[in-house]
Design a protein around this motif. Structure first.
Motif, short mmCIF file in Angstrom:
data_model
loop_
_atom_site.label_atom_id
_atom_site.label_comp_id
_atom_site.label_asym_id
_atom_site.label_seq_id
_atom_site.Cartn_x
_atom_site.Cartn_y
_atom_site.Cartn_z
N LEU A 124 0.83 -1.21 0.00
CA LEU A 124 0.00 0.00 0.00
C LEU A 124 0.87 1.26 0.00
CD1 LEU A 124 -2.73 -1.12 2.56
CD2 LEU A 124 -3.00 -0.87 0.09
N MET A 125 1.98 1.23 0.72
CA MET A 125 2.88 2.38 0.74
C MET A 125 3.48 2.63 -0.64
SD MET A 125 4.77 1.59 4.38
CE MET A 125 6.08 2.78 4.14
N LEU A 126 3.79 1.57 -1.38
CA LEU A 126 4.37 1.73 -2.71
C LEU A 126 3.40 2.36 -3.70
CD1 LEU A 126 6.37 -1.61 -2.99
CD2 LEU A 126 7.34 0.70 -3.06
N MET A 127 2.11 2.21 -3.45
CA MET A 127 1.12 2.80 -4.34
C MET A 127 1.20 4.33 -4.35
SD MET A 127 -2.24 0.42 -3.58
CE MET A 127 -3.23 1.28 -4.83
N VAL A 128 1.78 4.90 -3.31
CA VAL A 128 1.90 6.35 -3.21
C VAL A 128 2.99 6.89 -4.15
CG1 VAL A 128 2.37 8.27 -1.63
CG2 VAL A 128 1.10 6.27 -0.82
N PHE A 129 4.00 6.06 -4.43
CA PHE A 129 5.13 6.51 -5.23
C PHE A 129 4.77 6.57 -6.72
CE2 PHE A 129 7.13 4.86 -1.41
CZ PHE A 129 8.13 5.79 -1.17
N PRO A 130 5.26 7.60 -7.43
CA PRO A 130 5.10 7.63 -8.89
C PRO A 130 5.77 6.42 -9.53
CG PRO A 130 5.81 9.77 -8.06
CD PRO A 130 5.91 8.80 -6.91
N GLU A 131 5.29 6.01 -10.68
CA GLU A 131 5.76 4.78 -11.32
C GLU A 131 7.26 4.78 -11.56
OE1 GLU A 131 4.68 2.00 -15.20
OE2 GLU A 131 3.44 3.73 -14.69
N GLN A 132 7.84 5.93 -11.88
CA GLN A 132 9.27 5.98 -12.20
C GLN A 132 10.16 5.69 -10.99
OE1 GLN A 132 7.15 8.54 -12.46
NE2 GLN A 132 8.06 10.51 -11.86
N TYR A 133 9.60 5.76 -9.79
CA TYR A 133 10.37 5.47 -8.58
C TYR A 133 10.29 3.99 -8.18
CZ TYR A 133 10.83 10.51 -7.84
OH TYR A 133 11.13 11.83 -7.98
N LEU A 134 9.39 3.25 -8.76
CA LEU A 134 9.20 1.85 -8.34
C LEU A 134 10.43 0.98 -8.55
CD1 LEU A 134 5.51 1.16 -9.46
CD2 LEU A 134 6.38 1.72 -7.18
N PRO A 135 11.19 1.11 -9.67
CA PRO A 135 12.38 0.27 -9.82
C PRO A 135 13.40 0.44 -8.71
CG PRO A 135 11.79 1.24 -11.93
CD PRO A 135 10.93 1.90 -10.88
N THR A 136 13.38 1.58 -8.03
CA THR A 136 14.29 1.81 -6.91
C THR A 136 13.67 1.39 -5.59
OG1 THR A 136 15.34 3.67 -8.04
CG2 THR A 136 15.62 3.54 -5.66
N MET A 137 12.40 1.75 -5.38
CA MET A 137 11.77 1.53 -4.09
C MET A 137 11.33 0.09 -3.86
SD MET A 137 12.21 4.39 -2.76
CE MET A 137 11.44 3.89 -1.22
N VAL A 138 10.84 -0.58 -4.89
CA VAL A 138 10.35 -1.96 -4.71
C VAL A 138 11.45 -2.89 -4.20
CG1 VAL A 138 9.43 -3.99 -5.89
CG2 VAL A 138 8.43 -1.74 -6.32
N PRO A 139 12.66 -2.88 -4.81
CA PRO A 139 13.71 -3.75 -4.27
C PRO A 139 14.05 -3.46 -2.81
CG PRO A 139 14.31 -3.02 -6.47
CD PRO A 139 13.09 -2.23 -6.07
N ILE A 140 14.01 -2.19 -2.41
CA ILE A 140 14.29 -1.86 -1.00
C ILE A 140 13.22 -2.46 -0.10
CG2 ILE A 140 14.43 0.02 0.67
CD1 ILE A 140 15.71 1.73 -1.49
N PHE A 141 11.95 -2.31 -0.48
CA PHE A 141 10.87 -2.87 0.33
C PHE A 141 10.92 -4.40 0.34
CE2 PHE A 141 7.84 0.40 1.74
CZ PHE A 141 8.43 1.52 1.21
N LEU A 142 11.34 -5.00 -0.77
CA LEU A 142 11.45 -6.46 -0.82
C LEU A 142 12.55 -6.94 0.12
CD1 LEU A 142 11.04 -7.16 -4.64
CD2 LEU A 142 9.46 -7.83 -2.82
N LEU A 143 13.63 -6.17 0.25
CA LEU A 143 14.67 -6.54 1.19
C LEU A 143 14.17 -6.43 2.62
CD1 LEU A 143 17.57 -7.33 1.95
CD2 LEU A 143 18.13 -4.89 1.92
N PHE A 144 13.44 -5.36 2.92
CA PHE A 144 12.91 -5.18 4.26
C PHE A 144 11.98 -6.33 4.65
CE2 PHE A 144 14.16 -0.68 4.11
CZ PHE A 144 14.56 -0.49 5.42
N GLU A 145 11.11 -6.75 3.74
CA GLU A 145 10.12 -7.78 4.07
C GLU A 145 10.75 -9.14 4.34
OE1 GLU A 145 6.67 -10.11 4.56
OE2 GLU A 145 7.05 -7.98 4.83
#
Length: 233
Positions: A31-52
């Protein structure tokens, strides 16, 4: 034996809300990732995947062990002919499966796509195994989350440094030492849905994580038995 330990851990984990909370964290990240613009997802998704799979599992397995120390579960098991290898592997397997569920939620909700999901599942599973085993080994010496807080922060900082190197922020030759950190090979799997990662890179990354899993298992086995089992006798 292994099946009974898995079943017991699953029941305890659900009743104590540890495992449901683990899944809810994956949902929250999505749900937090839905707030980010699409161009930021390639950077933010891997970080969140590491956290999880990594850092949440590292923390949660320590929380489980602290609870089992306090309620006498480990002490009671210590006087039985239990196979402690099965105990360690059961916890690792359960948290690794939960990490996959969390990763699927992150991808499905956060990116609204499941493209590249097989890469993510493999990476999450291997990273989760490494960090859960490290969590078991490191947390075994401590008695509560307050004591364990410093190791958690240390692992968090060290595990995030490879992201800075991968994105070109740490350019000195000395920073190549970061390739030895288990989060680095995980990055390639987490980046695969967003950019071209060669098959050789993924194979070597998987091999590195498997080697790390062997090292982490050895650490977990030695330290858990020394501090959590022998330390209670």
């Amino acid at each position: 034996m292994m099946r009974n330990i898995i079943r017991t851990n699953l029941v305890i984990g659900v009743r104590s809300y540890v495992y449901p909370i683990y899944i809810l964290i994956g949902l929250a990240y999505g749900l937090m990732l839905m707030v980010f613009p699409e161009q930021y997802l390639p950077t933010m998704v891997p970080i969140f995947l590491l956290f999880e799979p990594g850092l949440v599992g590292f923390m949660f397995v320590g929380t489980e062990i602290f609870a089992e120390k306090k309620d006498g579960a480990i002490g009671a098991l210590a006087v039985t002919p239990i196979d402690w290898r099965s105990y360690i592997l059961a916890k690792t397997l359960l948290l690794s499966v939960l990490s996959i569920i969390g990763a699927i939620l992150i991808m499905a909700i956060g990116t609204r796509s499941l493209n590249g999901l097989p890469y993510v599942i493999v990476g999450v599973f291997l990273v989760s195994i490494v960090y859960t085993l490290l969590g078991i080994g490191i947390s075994a010496k401590y008695h509560d989350l307050d004591d364990y807080f410093v190791p958690i922060m240390g692992v968090l900082i060290i595990s995030l440094l490879p992201f800075a190197h991968y994105h070109g922020y740490l350019t000195s030759e000395i920073w190549k030492v970061l390739y030895a950190i288990p989060s680095y090979p995980g990055i390639y799997f987490f980046k695969a849905p967003f950019e071209e990662i060669s098959r050789n890179t993924l194979v070597w990354s998987a091999a590195a994580l498997i080697v790390w899993a062997g090292i982490a298992y050895y650490i977990a086995k030695i330290r858990f038995y020394k501090y959590a089992v022998e330390g209670l006798r």
